[in-house]
Design a protein around this motif. Structure first.
Motif, short mmCIF file in Angstrom:
data_model
loop_
_atom_site.label_atom_id
_atom_site.label_comp_id
_atom_site.label_asym_id
_atom_site.label_seq_id
_atom_site.Cartn_x
_atom_site.Cartn_y
_atom_site.Cartn_z
N GLY A 6 -7.31 -4.95 -9.96
CA GLY A 6 -6.21 -5.90 -9.64
C GLY A 6 -6.56 -6.99 -10.24
O GLY A 6 -5.35 -7.80 -11.40
N ASN A 7 -7.15 -7.82 -9.83
CA ASN A 7 -8.00 -8.38 -9.86
C ASN A 7 -7.93 -9.00 -11.40
O ASN A 7 -8.67 -10.14 -11.34
CB ASN A 7 -8.77 -9.04 -9.06
N HIS A 8 -9.29 -8.09 -11.63
CA HIS A 8 -9.80 -8.15 -13.28
C HIS A 8 -9.15 -8.13 -14.23
O HIS A 8 -9.81 -8.22 -15.20
CB HIS A 8 -10.76 -6.66 -13.16
N ILE A 9 -7.44 -7.45 -14.10
CA ILE A 9 -6.94 -7.46 -15.47
C ILE A 9 -5.57 -8.66 -15.36
O ILE A 9 -4.22 -8.78 -15.42
CB ILE A 9 -6.28 -5.87 -15.67
N ARG A 10 -5.53 -9.49 -14.59
CA ARG A 10 -4.77 -10.30 -15.07
C ARG A 10 -4.34 -11.01 -15.98
O ARG A 10 -4.87 -12.60 -15.99
CB ARG A 10 -4.80 -11.87 -13.09
N TYR A 11 -3.60 -9.68 -17.16
CA TYR A 11 -4.31 -11.07 -18.38
C TYR A 11 -2.05 -9.95 -18.89
O TYR A 11 -2.74 -8.91 -18.35
CB TYR A 11 -5.12 -10.32 -19.32
N ARG A 12 -2.34 -10.44 -19.38
CA ARG A 12 -1.17 -9.66 -20.72
C ARG A 12 -1.60 -8.79 -21.71
O ARG A 12 -2.90 -8.16 -21.72
CB ARG A 12 -0.04 -10.54 -21.36
N ALA A 13 -0.73 -7.82 -21.45
CA ALA A 13 -0.96 -6.63 -22.19
C ALA A 13 -1.80 -6.66 -23.41
O ALA A 13 -2.33 -5.82 -23.33
CB ALA A 13 0.13 -5.56 -21.65
N ILE B 223 1.09 -1.18 0.80
CA ILE B 223 0.07 0.28 -0.06
C ILE B 223 0.74 0.93 0.29
O ILE B 223 1.90 1.40 1.38
CB ILE B 223 -0.65 -0.26 1.16
N GLY B 224 0.63 1.81 -0.34
CA GLY B 224 1.42 3.15 -1.11
C GLY B 224 2.04 3.70 -2.26
O GLY B 224 2.88 4.32 -2.51
N VAL B 225 2.68 2.36 -2.50
CA VAL B 225 3.83 2.78 -3.42
C VAL B 225 3.65 3.30 -4.69
O VAL B 225 2.60 2.80 -5.55
CB VAL B 225 4.34 0.80 -4.18
N THR B 226 4.22 3.80 -5.36
CA THR B 226 3.81 4.90 -5.68
C THR B 226 5.26 4.96 -7.46
O THR B 226 6.25 5.57 -6.60
CB THR B 226 3.80 6.47 -5.54
N GLY B 227 4.64 5.38 -8.54
CA GLY B 227 5.78 5.95 -9.69
C GLY B 227 5.20 5.21 -10.70
O GLY B 227 4.60 4.67 -11.16
N ILE B 228 6.37 5.31 -12.11
CA ILE B 228 6.27 5.02 -13.38
C ILE B 228 6.09 3.36 -12.89
O ILE B 228 6.88 2.79 -12.91
CB ILE B 228 7.21 5.84 -14.11
N MET B 229 4.38 2.91 -14.31
CA MET B 229 4.86 1.94 -14.12
C MET B 229 5.90 1.06 -15.15
O MET B 229 6.10 1.73 -16.75
CB MET B 229 3.01 1.20 -14.78
N VAL B 230 6.83 0.17 -15.38
CA VAL B 230 7.95 0.08 -16.34
C VAL B 230 7.91 -1.45 -17.38
O VAL B 230 8.00 -1.08 -18.57
CB VAL B 230 9.36 0.16 -16.30
N GLN B 231 6.81 -2.63 -17.07
CA GLN B 231 6.94 -3.55 -17.28
C GLN B 231 5.71 -4.25 -16.53
O GLN B 231 5.35 -4.32 -15.43
CB GLN B 231 7.86 -4.18 -16.93
N GLU B 232 4.81 -4.15 -17.47
CA GLU B 232 3.37 -5.11 -16.86
C GLU B 232 3.47 -6.95 -17.32
O GLU B 232 3.78 -6.83 -18.90
CB GLU B 232 2.68 -5.04 -18.10
N THR B 233 3.67 -7.45 -16.56
CA THR B 233 3.13 -8.91 -17.23
C THR B 233 1.84 -9.25 -16.50
O THR B 233 0.92 -8.48 -16.80
CB THR B 233 3.88 -10.02 -16.21
N GLU B 234 1.62 -10.73 -17.20
CA GLU B 234 0.53 -11.79 -16.82
C GLU B 234 -0.15 -10.74 -15.43
O GLU B 234 -1.20 -10.93 -15.58
CB GLU B 234 0.32 -12.82 -17.02
N ASN B 235 0.87 -11.50 -14.10
CA ASN B 235 0.05 -11.33 -13.06
C ASN B 235 0.66 -9.56 -11.96
O ASN B 235 0.45 -9.77 -11.24
CB ASN B 235 0.68 -12.65 -12.04
N LEU B 236 1.94 -9.05 -13.16
CA LEU B 236 2.54 -8.23 -12.26
C LEU B 236 2.98 -6.53 -12.89
O LEU B 236 2.55 -6.55 -13.86
CB LEU B 236 3.95 -8.40 -12.37
#
Lengths: 428, 239
Positions: free
Chosen positions: B216-223, B170-183
């Motif tokens: 997050g639970n609803h977008i557990r797919y690859r980009a 909770i509270g982690v803030t930043g620029i998203m650099v990688q999106e995988t299926e679950n992360l």
């Protein structure tokens, strides 16, 4: 033909114990000082006179504050150093007033309820977020699932309530790591300023751990605290039949003793209830039985679980019958020259309770009226929404969140202790 | 195609530049290579034979050109390459693929330590803002924007973890650099990469003074999969 489903009663619990104030390992101090969040105390003194009372109970005074505080207040270094950490952990025994010359050989077993104590009000322990600060510096946050998922602090699932719907976060403010610059402290501070920055209404008091006297607190500018002094009201009545407790005084392990003790407890509860009603409506005559019945009927409408009776159900008819039966079954005597006095204190902290205990003990052992001094009792009520009951054990609220205790003492310093607990409590 | 640095002239990097010369030469060369070996006797014999055999109803020349000329008739299945011959051929070529284990060991998909710098990804964030501006267009309200964002790419968005079952996320803030299926891999302002699982977390980002929340639970797919996916309503937004 209606079918009313019969559910099992939510079982409240009552613990009976007996000891003496001058015993070697005094239990009363542990019981009183590990029950920090109290809001009422009542003293029931049969066969006495107002003059004696006033002499003894004048010394009990104190005050507490009611303030809307954000949680970051407890984290400010000023508060921690000045109020929470001061006095140490049970540095010394409570000092008594010298005129009684008492020599309690007490050794503080637990942090003597000293220092800063706070309890948030307005939220139920089973529905909303509740925050409390124990005397030993333990800040307890009992929060709902939604709040916990946004809070950001580690905590455990509460024992009571639906599965994983309530969480308890405990923060030790007296730890050495509670200093700005440390990761743990900074994280807590961030959380209190960002994720849980709402203001809670607290009853807060600072108690000197060695003298048990409440002290003033300096609040930051924007807080508007209201200082509330400890209110004491006194009622007296004549002609109340006082049961004879010699049967209970001689402790035995037989069922008969237990039954008599329970009967007396009910009687005491009913008597206190009548007095409580008198407190609320001034003109009540307690001598006449009919009036008593009326009072009971009237007060039933505004039921607050003040009455420390063992059963959770409140049956009006049974109460009449019980009162009748108690009067006939317990040997009783009365003397019209003497009165029953009932004192009521609000907002009492545990340290004050301890002082109160000593005073009562002092009173009853004074043997001012040896022929008439029977017994004395005092009851202390804890908050129904308190997150802990005794010994840091978790406390919840089902039908009611009662956690109170009653001491019944005799002139020779022996006492019987009744501890009443609601259904959801980890102490039992 | 050769990837030598010398061959690349700045003016030839234009997307619409004509193909380089060597490609055009290679095309002719490739055509000659793939030509089927023909016996000269067959070459002379077959046209005459086929056109003679075709019945008078059809145009013989046309039939020959369409069905026979430059066509190859397989009389038998070609010999299947044995497994080890195939492997030998692959190894000879030198284009061996990495296994998943090798990828994990060599940390192919992780951001290298010297690139874990927040300032380095700020241009990516600006690029993402432009992308979102284009996506939203000038018209539309928050609802239509939200629908577009469901299938959008979030690389470069400044995300915050608003809720999570695990308190430390909770509270982690930043620029998203990688999106995988679950992360989501997020680089924080303290120059650290945080890998935040999508499951049991709720993210939010701010665009154009509007705050959007992603469960997050609803977008557990690859980009890439998410762009083509039809989203059904889930029973709860509870973590």
């Amino acid at each position: 033909m209606a079918y009313n489903p019969q559910f099992p009663h939510p079982k409240a619990k009552l613990f009976l114990s007996h000891s003496s104030f001058s015993a070697k390992n005094p239990r009363h101090q542990a019981i009183i000082s590990t029950h920090p969040f109290n809001h009422e105390a009542e003293v029931f003194l049969p066969n006495t006179s107002i003059k004696d009372i006033e002499k003894i109970f004048d010394g009990i005074s104190g005050f507490y504050y009611r303030a809307d505080l954000p949680l970051s207040f407890f984290l400010s270094q000023k508060v921690i150093n000045q109020y929470v950490r001061s006095g140490g952990h049970g540095s010394g025994p409570v000092q008594r007033r010298d005129e009684f010359n008492y020599n309690f050989k007490t050794k503080p077993l637990y942090p003597l309820s000293g220092n800063l104590i706070a309890q948030s009000i307005g939220g139920g322990i089973d529905t909303d977020d509740v925050v409390a600060l124990e005397g030993n510096g333990n800040l307890i946050l009992s929060v709902t699932k939604d709040t916990y998922e946004q809070l950001g602090l580690p905590g455990k699932a509460a024992q009571f309530g639906p599965d994983k719907q309530r969480f308890v976060v405990q923060i030790d403010l007296t730890a050495k790591s509670m200093v700005p610059g440390k990761k743990g402290y900074d994280r807590i501070k961030w959380c209190f300023e960002n994720t849980l920055n709402k203001k809670f209404t607290f009853f807060i008091a600072s108690v000197n751990s060695s003298t048990g006297v409440t002290e003033e607190i300096e609040f930051p500018g924007e807080v508007e605290p209201s200082k509330i002094p400890l209110k004491r009201t006194l009622h007296e009545s004549r002609g109340i039949l006082i049961p004879d407790l010699n049967g209970i005084k001689t402790i035995s392990t037989e069922d008969e003793w237990k039954q008599e003790a329970l009967d007396f407890y009910e009687w005491l509860g009913l008597a206190i209830h009548l007095f409580a009603n008198a407190r609320k409506s001034s003109s009540v005559q307690l001598n006449q039985w009919q009036n008593v019945q009326n009072n009971i009927k009237r007060s039933c409408r505004s039921v607050r679980f003040i009455i420390p009776i063992a059963r959770a159900q409140f049956d009006r008819k049974r109460m009449h019958n019980t009162m009748d039966w108690l009067h006939t079954n317990l040997p009783s005597r009365t003397n019209s020259r003497y009165i029953t006095v009932y004192l009521y204190f609000t907002s009492i902290t545990a340290a004050s309770s301890l002082i109160l205990a000593y005073h009562i003990c002092a009173y009853s052992s004074q043997n001012l009226n040896p022929t008439h001094a029977l017994w004395a009792s005092f009851t202390v009520w804890g908050f129904q929404d308190s997150p802990i009951s005794w010994r840091h054990q978790e406390h919840g609220h089902l039908v009611s969140g009662e956690n109170h205790y009653t001491f019944v003492t005799w002139p020779d310093e022996t006492y019987v202790l009744y501890q009443q607990l609601g259904t959801l409590d980890a102490y039992s | 195609m050769s990837t030598d640095q010398q061959d690349r002239n700045p003016r030839d990097l234009n997307l619409y530049a004509p193909l380089p010369d060597y490609v055009r030469h290679q095309q002719a060369h490739a055509a000659s290579l793939s030509a089927v070996p023909l016996d000269p006797v067959t070459q002379t014999f077959v046209p005459g034979f086929v056109t003679a055999q075709v019945s008078s109803d059809y145009n013989a020349r046309q039939v020959y050109n369409a069905k026979v000329k430059d066509k190859v008739l397989m009389l038998d299945n070609p010999a299947k390459e044995s497994a080890d011959k195939k492997e030998r051929k692959q190894n000879r070529r030198g284009t061996r693929r990495m296994t998943a284990r090798e990828k994990r060991e060599k940390k192919v998909y992780e951001v290298p330590a010297d690139c874990q710098d927040y300032a380095l990804f700020i241009p990516l964030h600006n690029l993402w803002l432009q992308y979102v501006e284009e996506l939203f267009g000038r018209q539309g309200n928050a609802i239509t924007h939200a629908q577009k964002l469901v299938k959008a790419d979030y690389h470069g968005a400044i995300m915050t973890v608003v809720r999570s079952k695990c308190h430390s996320y909770i509270g982690v803030t930043g620029i998203m650099v990688q999106e995988t299926e679950n992360l989501f891999r997020i680089v924080t302002e303290q120059n650290r990469i945080k890998a935040v699982p999508k499951a049991a977390s709720v993210f939010s980002f701010k665009v154009r003074n509007e705050v959007y929340t992603i469960y997050g639970n609803h977008i557990r797919y690859r980009a890439a999969e998410r762009a083509a996916k039809k989203f059904k309503a889930k029973p709860t937004i509870d973590l």
